[in-house]
Structures are given as structure tokens and as C-alpha cells.
Design an enzyme around this catalytic site. Structure first.
Site, PDB file in Angstrom:
ATOM      1  N   LYS A  13     -15.355   7.132 -32.033  1.00 38.56           N
ATOM      2  CA  LYS A  13     -15.851   8.148 -32.976  1.00 38.56           C
ATOM      3  C   LYS A  13     -15.974   7.577 -34.380  1.00 38.56           C
ATOM      4  CE  LYS A  13     -12.389  11.051 -32.414  1.00 38.56           C
ATOM      5  NZ  LYS A  13     -11.564  10.352 -31.426  1.00 38.56           N
ATOM      6  N   ARG A  88      -9.285  19.497 -33.493  1.00 38.23           N
ATOM      7  CA  ARG A  88      -8.604  19.076 -32.254  1.00 38.23           C
ATOM      8  C   ARG A  88      -7.878  20.206 -31.553  1.00 38.23           C
ATOM      9  NH1 ARG A  88      -6.613  12.888 -33.121  1.00 38.23           N
ATOM     10  NH2 ARG A  88      -8.222  12.372 -34.620  1.00 38.23           N
ATOM     11  N   ARG A 127      -6.374  -3.150 -29.857  1.00 38.27           N
ATOM     12  CA  ARG A 127      -6.924  -2.853 -31.181  1.00 38.27           C
ATOM     13  C   ARG A 127      -5.929  -3.155 -32.295  1.00 38.27           C
ATOM     14  NH1 ARG A 127      -9.074   3.215 -32.616  1.00 38.27           N
ATOM     15  NH2 ARG A 127      -6.892   3.801 -32.733  1.00 38.27           N
ATOM     16  N   ARG A 156      -1.454  -0.242 -35.121  1.00 41.92           N
ATOM     17  CA  ARG A 156      -1.008   1.101 -35.506  1.00 41.92           C
ATOM     18  C   ARG A 156       0.162   1.520 -34.614  1.00 41.92           C
ATOM     19  NH1 ARG A 156      -6.377   4.845 -35.766  1.00 41.92           N
ATOM     20  NH2 ARG A 156      -4.895   6.269 -34.817  1.00 41.92           N
ATOM     21  N   ARG A 167      -1.078  10.532 -26.760  1.00 43.34           N
ATOM     22  CA  ARG A 167      -2.320  10.982 -27.413  1.00 43.34           C
ATOM     23  C   ARG A 167      -3.346  11.412 -26.375  1.00 43.34           C
ATOM     24  NH1 ARG A 167      -3.670   5.907 -30.626  1.00 43.34           N
ATOM     25  NH2 ARG A 167      -5.319   7.013 -31.713  1.00 43.34           N
TER      26      ARG A 167
HETATM   27  P1  AMP Z   1      -6.917   9.323 -35.357  1.00 43.91           P
HETATM   28  O1  AMP Z   1      -6.996   8.280 -36.403  1.00 43.91           O
HETATM   29  O2  AMP Z   1      -8.103  10.240 -35.358  1.00 43.91           O
HETATM   30  O3  AMP Z   1      -6.600   8.776 -34.007  1.00 43.91           O
HETATM   31  O4  AMP Z   1      -5.675  10.255 -35.767  1.00 43.91           O
HETATM   32  C1  AMP Z   1      -4.377   9.707 -35.844  1.00 43.91           C
HETATM   33  C2  AMP Z   1      -3.343  10.825 -35.803  1.00 43.91           C
HETATM   34  O5  AMP Z   1      -3.511  11.702 -36.920  1.00 43.91           O
HETATM   35  C3  AMP Z   1      -3.426  11.752 -34.594  1.00 43.91           C
HETATM   36  O6  AMP Z   1      -2.807  11.210 -33.446  1.00 43.91           O
HETATM   37  C4  AMP Z   1      -2.702  12.971 -35.131  1.00 43.91           C
HETATM   38  O7  AMP Z   1      -1.308  12.780 -35.194  1.00 43.91           O
HETATM   39  C5  AMP Z   1      -3.221  13.039 -36.566  1.00 43.91           C
HETATM   40  N1  AMP Z   1      -4.455  13.848 -36.670  1.00 43.91           N
HETATM   41  C6  AMP Z   1      -5.683  13.419 -37.055  1.00 43.91           C
HETATM   42  N2  AMP Z   1      -6.567  14.421 -37.039  1.00 43.91           N
HETATM   43  C7  AMP Z   1      -5.891  15.521 -36.611  1.00 43.91           C
HETATM   44  C8  AMP Z   1      -6.270  16.866 -36.344  1.00 43.91           C
HETATM   45  N3  AMP Z   1      -7.521  17.323 -36.532  1.00 43.91           N
HETATM   46  N4  AMP Z   1      -5.308  17.710 -35.894  1.00 43.91           N
HETATM   47  C9  AMP Z   1      -4.030  17.299 -35.741  1.00 43.91           C
HETATM   48  N5  AMP Z   1      -3.609  16.047 -35.941  1.00 43.91           N
HETATM   49  C10 AMP Z   1      -4.539  15.148 -36.381  1.00 43.91           C
END
Ligand code: AMP
Length: 211
Positions: A13, A88, A127, A156, A167
Site C-alpha cells: 500500500k 482499519r 523487509r 521494524r 498483524r
Molecule cells: P503500518 O505502518 O500501516 O503497518 O502500521 C503500523 C502500526 O500502526 C499498526 O500495526 C497499528 O498498530 C498502527 N496503526 C496504523 N494505522 C492504524 C489504524 N488506522 N488503526 C489502528 N492502528 C493503526
């Protein structure tokens, strides 16, 4: 133009979002990036979010709705925005729909990037991510200098095996229902096959947007 990008972690994404920024001329906001920056800066938002993020859980809807509101009221998104991973849960989808109604702006499309779990696990395990510009890289070791900005590539915490599994569970339980929510509420929802080269996936995403 307001576009929501949905899809499991590791589906691409962020990468495709950047490409759409270049094509469509509107900015991208990723809640994951906003939250990671807050964690790094040690702000109250970051302190609240860190534990959830490290485990691979979602941060509370209240926090995300606050970021959404700030995003949509910023002059930078006046022409549109690509929302990457911002929605989400159903509560977040409802919140976004309510905010858009209030400011009288349509949701143009929801792109859902689809990919099998075993491909995702392989991708996320390989990654590393720049601790400065947040660009992800495949097959570059932690500690390497970021070729883009000179920052450091790190693994990460939530790209460790336990957090990856968590996740993916969270995505299935809480985010997949959002796809149905958008469909049921009349949004244009289009699936994009996320397996292929970056150019191939970009072409599919643009076709899904009618471009
Ligand atoms: P990402 O970089 O999109 O994989 O997001 C990393 C982490 O940030 C996720 O695993 C969640 O803990 C948190 N996070 C990001 N976006 C959201 C969202 N819209 N709702 C809840 N948690 C989020």
C-alpha cells in the site's frame, strides 16, 4: 479526490500510494508513518501508541479518528488525499464517512490490495525500513545506510515473526469487515492484485481508478 488504500500489512500500500501521489498530484497520509514519527519524537501520542504497535495490535479508534480529522482539515489535503492504512475498523470507516459528509466531500474509491498470507510473511520478514524517511527495502540488512536519505535501515519491531502473525490476525478479524462495510454503504470498492512487479501493480491500481 479522496482514495482509501486497504490491504494486509506488506501488500505494498505504501509503495503504491507513493506512486499514486506522483500520478494524481495529491498527498498521501499513512497513519502508520504518523504514529511511528510520534513514537520517535516521544510525544504523548507516540507514548500511547507504542505498545499497541510493537505487539502488532491496532491503536485505539479515538487516536486514529483524531489523526483523520487533522488530515482532512489541513489545507494540504484541499485537493485530495490518499489515505494509506488509515481505515482499519468499522468504527474508523463510520468516522471517516461522517467527516466527509460534514465537509461535503465524496469518497472516490477504495482500493483493496490482495495477496496471499505466505507471500506477505516472506515479504515482511525480509523487509527493513529507514528510520528517517520510512522507505521500506527488501533484502537489505539492518544497519545499512538508506540509499534514499542516508538514514539507517532497521527491522521494524512489528516485522518480527510474532508481531507479523498478530498483524495478519488483526487484519482478518478487524479490517476485512471494513471492505464489506464500504461496499454496503455504496462506496466504489475495487480489488487490486498485489502480486507482480511494482509497475504491474501500479498499472492495475490506475486501471481500478479508471486512469
Ligand atoms: P503500518 O505502518 O500501516 O503497518 O502500521 C503500523 C502500526 O500502526 C499498526 O500495526 C497499528 O498498530 C498502527 N496503526 C496504523 N494505522 C492504524 C489504524 N488506522 N488503526 C489502528 N492502528 C493503526
Amino acid at each position: 479526490m479522496i482514495i482509501v488504500l486497504l490491504g494486509p500489512p506488506g501488500a505494498g500500500k505504501g509503495t503504491q500510494g507513493e506512486r499514486l501521489v506522483a500520478r494524481l498530484g495529491v498527498p498521501k497520509v499513512a497513519t502508520g508513518d504518523v504514529l511511528r514519527a510520534a513514537v520517535k519524537a516521544g510525544t504523548r501520542l507516540g507514548l500511547e501508541a507504542k505498545g499497541f504497535m510493537d505487539r502488532g495490535d491496532l491503536v485505539p479508534d479515538r487516536v486514529i479518528l483524531g489523526i483523520m480529522k487533522e488530515t482532512l482539515s489541513s489545507p494540504e489535503t484541499a485537493k485530495g488525499v490518499i489515505l494509506d492504512g488509515v481505515v482499519r475498523t468499522e468504527a474508523q470507516a463510520e468516522g471517516l464517512a461522517g467527516m466527509l459528509k460534514e465537509i461535503n466531500r465524496p469518497l472516490d474509491a477504495v482500493l483493496v490490495f490482495t495477496i496471499a498470507d505466505d507471500v506477505l510473511i516472506a515479504r515482511l520478514s525480509a523487509r527493513t525500513t529507514c528510520d528517517h524517511c520510512q522507505t521500506p527495502f527488501m533484502d537489505m540488512a539492518p544497519g545499512t545506510t538508506c540509499p534514499k536519505c542516508g538514514g539507517h535501515l532497521v527491522r521494524r519491531k512489528d516485522d518480527e515473526p510474532d508481531a507479523i502473525r498478530r498483524r495478519l490476525e488483526v487484519y482478518t478479524a478487524q479490517t476485512e469487515p471494513v471492505i464489506h462495510w464500504f461496499r454496503d454503504h455504496g462506496a466504489k470498492v475495487v480489488s487490486v492484485d498485489a502480486v507482480g512487479t511494482m509497475d504491474e501493480v501500479e498499472a492495475r491500481a490506475l486501471a481500478a481508478l479508471g486512469r
